[in-house]
Design a protein around this motif. Structure first.
Motif, mmCIF file in Angstrom:
data_model
loop_
_atom_site.group_PDB
_atom_site.id
_atom_site.type_symbol
_atom_site.label_atom_id
_atom_site.label_comp_id
_atom_site.label_asym_id
_atom_site.label_seq_id
_atom_site.Cartn_x
_atom_site.Cartn_y
_atom_site.Cartn_z
ATOM 1 N N VAL A 13 0.812 -1.220 0.000
ATOM 2 C CA VAL A 13 0.000 0.000 0.000
ATOM 3 C C VAL A 13 0.849 1.276 0.000
ATOM 4 O O VAL A 13 0.321 2.364 0.242
ATOM 5 C CB VAL A 13 -0.952 0.014 1.228
ATOM 6 N N PHE A 14 2.124 1.143 -0.295
ATOM 7 C CA PHE A 14 3.020 2.291 -0.170
ATOM 8 C C PHE A 14 3.360 2.951 -1.504
ATOM 9 O O PHE A 14 4.160 3.891 -1.531
ATOM 10 C CB PHE A 14 4.297 1.876 0.554
ATOM 11 N N ASP A 15 2.752 2.488 -2.597
ATOM 12 C CA ASP A 15 3.079 3.056 -3.905
ATOM 13 C C ASP A 15 1.880 3.716 -4.581
ATOM 14 O O ASP A 15 1.849 3.875 -5.800
ATOM 15 C CB ASP A 15 3.697 2.000 -4.821
ATOM 16 N N PHE A 16 0.877 4.085 -3.801
ATOM 17 C CA PHE A 16 -0.226 4.887 -4.336
ATOM 18 C C PHE A 16 -0.741 5.757 -3.202
ATOM 19 O O PHE A 16 -0.387 5.564 -2.039
ATOM 20 C CB PHE A 16 -1.341 4.015 -4.920
ATOM 21 N N ALA A 17 -1.547 6.737 -3.529
ATOM 22 C CA ALA A 17 -2.087 7.651 -2.520
ATOM 23 C C ALA A 17 -3.517 8.016 -2.883
ATOM 24 O O ALA A 17 -3.889 8.057 -4.061
ATOM 25 C CB ALA A 17 -1.230 8.905 -2.421
ATOM 26 N N LEU A 18 -4.315 8.277 -1.871
ATOM 27 C CA LEU A 18 -5.679 8.760 -2.059
ATOM 28 C C LEU A 18 -5.670 10.280 -2.118
ATOM 29 O O LEU A 18 -4.816 10.936 -1.520
ATOM 30 C CB LEU A 18 -6.568 8.298 -0.907
ATOM 31 N N THR A 19 -6.622 10.839 -2.831
ATOM 32 C CA THR A 19 -6.759 12.291 -2.855
ATOM 33 C C THR A 19 -7.419 12.769 -1.563
ATOM 34 O O THR A 19 -8.099 11.988 -0.871
ATOM 35 C CB THR A 19 -7.626 12.742 -4.036
ATOM 36 N N PRO A 20 -7.248 14.042 -1.198
ATOM 37 C CA PRO A 20 -7.950 14.561 -0.017
ATOM 38 C C PRO A 20 -9.458 14.357 -0.096
ATOM 39 O O PRO A 20 -10.103 14.075 0.918
ATOM 40 C CB PRO A 20 -7.572 16.044 -0.018
ATOM 41 N N GLY A 21 -10.030 14.465 -1.294
ATOM 42 C CA GLY A 21 -11.456 14.244 -1.445
ATOM 43 C C GLY A 21 -11.852 12.806 -1.163
ATOM 44 O O GLY A 21 -12.909 12.553 -0.563
ATOM 45 N N GLU A 22 -11.018 11.865 -1.582
ATOM 46 C CA GLU A 22 -11.307 10.454 -1.320
ATOM 47 C C GLU A 22 -11.186 10.137 0.167
ATOM 48 O O GLU A 22 -11.992 9.383 0.721
ATOM 49 C CB GLU A 22 -10.368 9.573 -2.154
ATOM 50 N N VAL A 23 -10.193 10.727 0.815
ATOM 51 C CA VAL A 23 -10.046 10.538 2.259
ATOM 52 C C VAL A 23 -11.274 11.081 2.981
ATOM 53 O O VAL A 23 -11.840 10.430 3.871
ATOM 54 C CB VAL A 23 -8.760 11.230 2.769
ATOM 55 N N ALA A 24 -11.725 12.259 2.581
ATOM 56 C CA ALA A 24 -12.898 12.867 3.211
ATOM 57 C C ALA A 24 -14.148 12.038 2.969
ATOM 58 O O ALA A 24 -15.007 11.925 3.858
ATOM 59 C CB ALA A 24 -13.084 14.288 2.688
ATOM 60 N N ALA A 25 -14.266 11.458 1.785
ATOM 61 C CA ALA A 25 -15.438 10.643 1.476
ATOM 62 C C ALA A 25 -15.464 9.384 2.337
ATOM 63 O O ALA A 25 -16.538 8.946 2.781
ATOM 64 C CB ALA A 25 -15.440 10.277 -0.004
ATOM 65 N N ILE A 26 -14.300 8.808 2.602
ATOM 66 C CA ILE A 26 -14.244 7.638 3.481
ATOM 67 C C ILE A 26 -14.506 8.066 4.923
ATOM 68 O O ILE A 26 -15.200 7.383 5.678
ATOM 69 C CB ILE A 26 -12.898 6.910 3.324
ATOM 70 N N ASP A 27 -13.989 9.240 5.309
ATOM 71 C CA ASP A 27 -14.295 9.779 6.643
ATOM 72 C C ASP A 27 -15.803 9.875 6.856
ATOM 73 O O ASP A 27 -16.296 9.668 7.982
ATOM 74 C CB ASP A 27 -13.712 11.188 6.808
ATOM 75 N N ALA A 28 -16.522 10.212 5.802
ATOM 76 C CA ALA A 28 -17.964 10.435 5.917
ATOM 77 C C ALA A 28 -18.743 9.152 6.204
ATOM 78 O O ALA A 28 -19.943 9.215 6.508
ATOM 79 C CB ALA A 28 -18.486 11.100 4.648
ATOM 80 N N LEU A 29 -18.087 7.995 6.146
ATOM 81 C CA LEU A 29 -18.735 6.738 6.517
ATOM 82 C C LEU A 29 -18.888 6.601 8.029
ATOM 83 O O LEU A 29 -19.593 5.715 8.512
ATOM 84 C CB LEU A 29 -17.925 5.539 5.993
ATOM 85 N N ASP A 30 -18.246 7.492 8.769
ATOM 86 C CA ASP A 30 -18.256 7.402 10.233
ATOM 87 C C ASP A 30 -19.675 7.406 10.786
ATOM 88 O O ASP A 30 -20.511 8.218 10.393
ATOM 89 C CB ASP A 30 -17.479 8.594 10.805
ATOM 90 N N THR A 31 -19.944 6.486 11.708
ATOM 91 C CA THR A 31 -21.238 6.434 12.385
ATOM 92 C C THR A 31 -21.150 6.972 13.809
ATOM 93 O O THR A 31 -22.170 7.178 14.461
ATOM 94 C CB THR A 31 -21.758 4.988 12.463
ATOM 95 N N GLY A 32 -19.919 7.139 14.307
ATOM 96 C CA GLY A 32 -19.736 7.560 15.689
ATOM 97 C C GLY A 32 -19.996 6.454 16.694
ATOM 98 O O GLY A 32 -20.003 6.715 17.903
#
Length: 294
Positions: A257-276
């Motif tokens: 997993v060390f030879d690619f990166a997610l965009t800030p938008g993709e990180v934020a979209a995964i963050d939005a899965l949070d249920t708390g």
């Protein structure tokens, strides 16, 4: 160490950002899993007395042929051994089981707010081990911001690591902010959200992070698996993740997993899965009487 990116702990010790966890790894499969992981490039292995596979972790370390100084080894002290003298004895047992003469990281496995004296004494024993050079860093697991504060008021050394449930359904934003203020590294157990599958009664039971459209779409975009995308999400956040597997191809996949990166938008979209909502035990409810036997 290998080429794995490193995280600097608050005492200057460096820890790999990705490792192999062995929770629920059957003892008869653990040595081979550790050996495989180390041959694939992992340099962090996480176990615990309560997992009952420390001996097999030690066997895997020997089998791999990787130099001891290149491997970051963590184990944990269980609640039934909390107390000062009992913690020191339990540490000696873990070290003997692992076949090592020092540990890289020693964690209190759970908080014990209902039993503050043995909980505090156990951490003071860990401080003694650190001062004596028998461990390179000490920390805790499953502590909330309030529980961290309670423990730190009675002890001297700020924990280097807090290992907690953390995955896209439970991103622990408040805790991570507290860690940033205190200089504590956040380490994620169940980083792929597996607890939501093997604990079906949990708040997120029956759901799979790896089947979420935002994760699946990113995996297709980058030619990766959903698991690789989620592990990359952890790395983008500066977290340490310890996925568990005993399957050779998955062990290798999780490390690639060390030879690619997610965009800030993709990180934020995964963050939005949070249920708390956490799926594991509620830390404030843990005590020797309800959770103390292993």
């Amino acid at each position: 160490m290998s080429s794995t990116p490193l995280l600097k702990l608050n005492n200057g010790v460096e820890m790999p950002t990705l490792g192999l966890g062995v929770y629920q790894s059957p003892p008869e499969e653990t040595a081979a899993a550790v050996d495989t992981a180390l041959r694939d490039g992992y340099r962090l292995i996480d176990t615990a007395a309560a997992y009952r596979n420390e001996k097999e972790v030690g066997e895997g370390l020997v089998r791999s042929g990787v130099d001891r100084g290149d491997v970051f080894v963590t184990t944990k002290l269980w609640l039934s051994d909390y107390g000062y003298d009992s913690a020191l004895r339990a540490f000696d047992t873990s070290l003997a089981n692992l076949g090592l003469d020092y540990l890289d990281l020693y964690l209190l496995h759970q908080p014990a707010p209902a039993d503050p004296d043995p909980w505090t004494a156990a951490y003071r024993a860990a401080e003694k081990l650190l001062a004596d050079g028998r461990v390179r860093a000490i920390g805790v697991s499953n502590h909330t911001p309030g529980l961290l504060s309670d423990l730190m008021e009675r002890t001297e050394v700020v924990p280097a690591v807090n290992q907690v449930e953390l995955h896209p359904y439970f991103i622990q934003g408040e805790l991570r902010e507290a860690h940033a203020r205190l200089g504590i590294v956040t380490q994620a157990w169940s980083p792929l959200g597996g607890i939501t599958r093997y604990w079906p009664h949990a708040p997120n039971g029956g759901r799979s992070v790896l089947e979420e459209p935002v994760v699946v779409e990113a995996a297709a975009k980058y030619g990766r698996t959903p698991a690789q995308v989620v592990l990359r999400w952890h790395i983008e956040h500066g977290l340490c993740a310890i996925p568990k597997s005993v399957t050779p191809h998955r062990i290798a996949e999780n490390f690639d997993v060390f030879d690619f990166a997610l965009t800030p938008g993709e990180v934020a979209a995964i963050d939005a899965l949070d249920t708390g909502l956490r799926s594991g035990p509620v830390p404030d409810n843990i005590g020797l009487d309800t959770f103390g036997r292993r």
